[in-house]
Design a protein around this motif. Sequence first.
Motif, PDB file in Angstrom:
ATOM      1  N   ALA A 121     -53.966 -47.838 -14.571  1.00 39.46           N
ATOM      2  CA  ALA A 121     -55.094 -47.664 -13.656  1.00 39.46           C
ATOM      3  C   ALA A 121     -54.971 -46.423 -12.781  1.00 39.46           C
ATOM      4  O   ALA A 121     -55.939 -45.674 -12.642  1.00 39.46           O
ATOM      5  CB  ALA A 121     -55.255 -48.902 -12.779  1.00 39.46           C
ATOM      6  N   ILE A 122     -53.798 -46.194 -12.218  1.00 37.97           N
ATOM      7  CA  ILE A 122     -53.668 -45.082 -11.278  1.00 37.97           C
ATOM      8  C   ILE A 122     -53.856 -43.735 -11.977  1.00 37.97           C
ATOM      9  O   ILE A 122     -54.726 -42.961 -11.582  1.00 37.97           O
ATOM     10  CB  ILE A 122     -52.338 -45.177 -10.501  1.00 37.97           C
ATOM     11  CG1 ILE A 122     -52.378 -46.447  -9.631  1.00 37.97           C
ATOM     12  CG2 ILE A 122     -52.095 -43.929  -9.662  1.00 37.97           C
ATOM     13  CD1 ILE A 122     -51.062 -46.854  -9.034  1.00 37.97           C
ATOM     14  N   PRO A 123     -53.109 -43.421 -13.043  1.00 39.82           N
ATOM     15  CA  PRO A 123     -53.384 -42.147 -13.720  1.00 39.82           C
ATOM     16  C   PRO A 123     -54.747 -42.151 -14.417  1.00 39.82           C
ATOM     17  O   PRO A 123     -55.400 -41.114 -14.515  1.00 39.82           O
ATOM     18  CB  PRO A 123     -52.246 -41.989 -14.718  1.00 39.82           C
ATOM     19  CG  PRO A 123     -51.619 -43.314 -14.845  1.00 39.82           C
ATOM     20  CD  PRO A 123     -51.937 -44.078 -13.599  1.00 39.82           C
ATOM     21  N   GLY A 124     -55.204 -43.320 -14.873  1.00 39.36           N
ATOM     22  CA  GLY A 124     -56.505 -43.403 -15.527  1.00 39.36           C
ATOM     23  C   GLY A 124     -57.631 -42.983 -14.602  1.00 39.36           C
ATOM     24  O   GLY A 124     -58.511 -42.199 -14.984  1.00 39.36           O
ATOM     25  N   GLY A 143     -58.898 -40.759 -19.615  1.00 37.94           N
ATOM     26  CA  GLY A 143     -58.975 -41.651 -18.462  1.00 37.94           C
ATOM     27  C   GLY A 143     -59.584 -42.995 -18.825  1.00 37.94           C
ATOM     28  O   GLY A 143     -59.091 -44.046 -18.424  1.00 37.94           O
ATOM     29  N   ALA A 144     -60.658 -42.980 -19.608  1.00 31.55           N
ATOM     30  CA  ALA A 144     -61.306 -44.219 -20.013  1.00 31.55           C
ATOM     31  C   ALA A 144     -60.387 -45.064 -20.896  1.00 31.55           C
ATOM     32  O   ALA A 144     -60.331 -46.283 -20.750  1.00 31.55           O
ATOM     33  CB  ALA A 144     -62.609 -43.913 -20.747  1.00 31.55           C
ATOM     34  N   ALA A 145     -59.652 -44.408 -21.789  1.00 34.48           N
ATOM     35  CA  ALA A 145     -58.719 -45.142 -22.655  1.00 34.48           C
ATOM     36  C   ALA A 145     -57.661 -45.857 -21.824  1.00 34.48           C
ATOM     37  O   ALA A 145     -57.271 -46.990 -22.141  1.00 34.48           O
ATOM     38  CB  ALA A 145     -58.060 -44.190 -23.656  1.00 34.48           C
ATOM     39  N   LEU A 146     -57.208 -45.212 -20.769  1.00 33.54           N
ATOM     40  CA  LEU A 146     -56.218 -45.843 -19.897  1.00 33.54           C
ATOM     41  C   LEU A 146     -56.819 -47.033 -19.145  1.00 33.54           C
ATOM     42  O   LEU A 146     -56.138 -48.031 -18.899  1.00 33.54           O
ATOM     43  CB  LEU A 146     -55.657 -44.833 -18.902  1.00 33.54           C
ATOM     44  CG  LEU A 146     -54.709 -43.802 -19.492  1.00 33.54           C
ATOM     45  CD1 LEU A 146     -54.567 -42.602 -18.566  1.00 33.54           C
ATOM     46  CD2 LEU A 146     -53.355 -44.429 -19.767  1.00 33.54           C
ATOM     47  N   LEU A 147     -58.074 -46.936 -18.787  1.00 32.61           N
ATOM     48  CA  LEU A 147     -58.704 -47.979 -17.982  1.00 32.61           C
ATOM     49  C   LEU A 147     -59.225 -49.161 -18.795  1.00 32.61           C
ATOM     50  O   LEU A 147     -59.426 -50.238 -18.243  1.00 32.61           O
ATOM     51  CB  LEU A 147     -59.848 -47.371 -17.163  1.00 32.61           C
ATOM     52  CG  LEU A 147     -59.398 -46.387 -16.084  1.00 32.61           C
ATOM     53  CD1 LEU A 147     -60.598 -45.676 -15.486  1.00 32.61           C
ATOM     54  CD2 LEU A 147     -58.588 -47.083 -15.003  1.00 32.61           C
ATOM     55  N   PRO A 201     -54.864 -50.294 -26.831  1.00 27.37           N
ATOM     56  CA  PRO A 201     -53.436 -50.631 -26.743  1.00 27.37           C
ATOM     57  C   PRO A 201     -52.643 -49.599 -25.925  1.00 27.37           C
ATOM     58  O   PRO A 201     -52.999 -48.415 -25.884  1.00 27.37           O
ATOM     59  CB  PRO A 201     -52.976 -50.612 -28.208  1.00 27.37           C
ATOM     60  CG  PRO A 201     -54.207 -50.738 -29.021  1.00 27.37           C
ATOM     61  CD  PRO A 201     -55.318 -50.129 -28.211  1.00 27.37           C
ATOM     62  N   ASN A 202     -51.579 -50.070 -25.292  1.00 30.57           N
ATOM     63  CA  ASN A 202     -50.723 -49.185 -24.494  1.00 30.57           C
ATOM     64  C   ASN A 202     -50.261 -47.968 -25.289  1.00 30.57           C
ATOM     65  O   ASN A 202     -50.215 -46.864 -24.763  1.00 30.57           O
ATOM     66  CB  ASN A 202     -49.493 -49.939 -23.988  1.00 30.57           C
ATOM     67  CG  ASN A 202     -49.785 -50.743 -22.753  1.00 30.57           C
ATOM     68  OD1 ASN A 202     -50.866 -50.682 -22.184  1.00 30.57           O
ATOM     69  ND2 ASN A 202     -48.813 -51.528 -22.318  1.00 30.57           N
ATOM     70  N   ARG A 203     -49.881 -48.185 -26.529  1.00 29.95           N
ATOM     71  CA  ARG A 203     -49.363 -47.073 -27.326  1.00 29.95           C
ATOM     72  C   ARG A 203     -50.413 -45.999 -27.540  1.00 29.95           C
ATOM     73  O   ARG A 203     -50.116 -44.818 -27.509  1.00 29.95           O
ATOM     74  CB  ARG A 203     -48.821 -47.564 -28.657  1.00 29.95           C
ATOM     75  CG  ARG A 203     -47.527 -48.304 -28.475  1.00 29.95           C
ATOM     76  CD  ARG A 203     -46.890 -48.645 -29.772  1.00 29.95           C
ATOM     77  NE  ARG A 203     -45.649 -49.362 -29.475  1.00 29.95           N
ATOM     78  CZ  ARG A 203     -44.826 -49.785 -30.367  1.00 29.95           C
ATOM     79  NH1 ARG A 203     -45.078 -49.582 -31.641  1.00 29.95           N
ATOM     80  NH2 ARG A 203     -43.729 -50.418 -30.022  1.00 29.95           N
ATOM     81  N   VAL A 204     -51.641 -46.400 -27.767  1.00 29.86           N
ATOM     82  CA  VAL A 204     -52.723 -45.430 -27.989  1.00 29.86           C
ATOM     83  C   VAL A 204     -53.056 -44.704 -26.686  1.00 29.86           C
ATOM     84  O   VAL A 204     -53.144 -43.467 -26.649  1.00 29.86           O
ATOM     85  CB  VAL A 204     -53.971 -46.134 -28.570  1.00 29.86           C
ATOM     86  CG1 VAL A 204     -55.149 -45.180 -28.653  1.00 29.86           C
ATOM     87  CG2 VAL A 204     -53.651 -46.729 -29.937  1.00 29.86           C
ATOM     88  N   ALA A 205     -53.247 -45.452 -25.606  1.00 32.28           N
ATOM     89  CA  ALA A 205     -53.551 -44.846 -24.309  1.00 32.28           C
ATOM     90  C   ALA A 205     -52.400 -43.955 -23.853  1.00 32.28           C
ATOM     91  O   ALA A 205     -52.611 -42.847 -23.348  1.00 32.28           O
ATOM     92  CB  ALA A 205     -53.833 -45.925 -23.278  1.00 32.28           C
ATOM     93  N   GLY A 206     -51.170 -44.426 -24.055  1.00 35.90           N
ATOM     94  CA  GLY A 206     -49.993 -43.634 -23.679  1.00 35.90           C
ATOM     95  C   GLY A 206     -49.875 -42.359 -24.489  1.00 35.90           C
ATOM     96  O   GLY A 206     -49.514 -41.303 -23.951  1.00 35.90           O
TER      97      GLY A 206
END
Length: 142
Positions: A11-14, A66-70, A75-80
Amino acid sequence: MSFIANAALRAIPGLFVLNSGIGKIGMPAEASAGIQQAAASGVPALAKLPADKFGSMLGWAETAVGAALLLPAVPNRVAGAGLATFGAGLLTMYFNNDNYTEEDGIRPSDEGISLAKDSWLVAIGLGLMFGGKNKKRKGGKN
């Protein structure tokens, strides 16, 4: 990874990256060209993109990261992976400009502090990619 840790890492970096991206969409041509010139110092191929549209293209890319993170469905791996790749791209500008580092080529100069902080984006992205899932211990306790 605990729910709170996962939420904080996403959320924070997103929100930060999403806000930065939205702010670049539709930016004036002069500002767009300036951002392109800085980006091309790290990735020379970016100089071939249309300078007047570069800021908006970058803004849409940042917005997507940003949207992927939020979005919890991503999945974490994709957003990361998206965040780590984006952060690594920013760090190319840092490492390819001698004015941004001390003589050792690693530690940031006063000019380089604003880009050196992008190493945190890479670290957070890697943490999301390789953080794994919580595994239950024997006896059902976490």
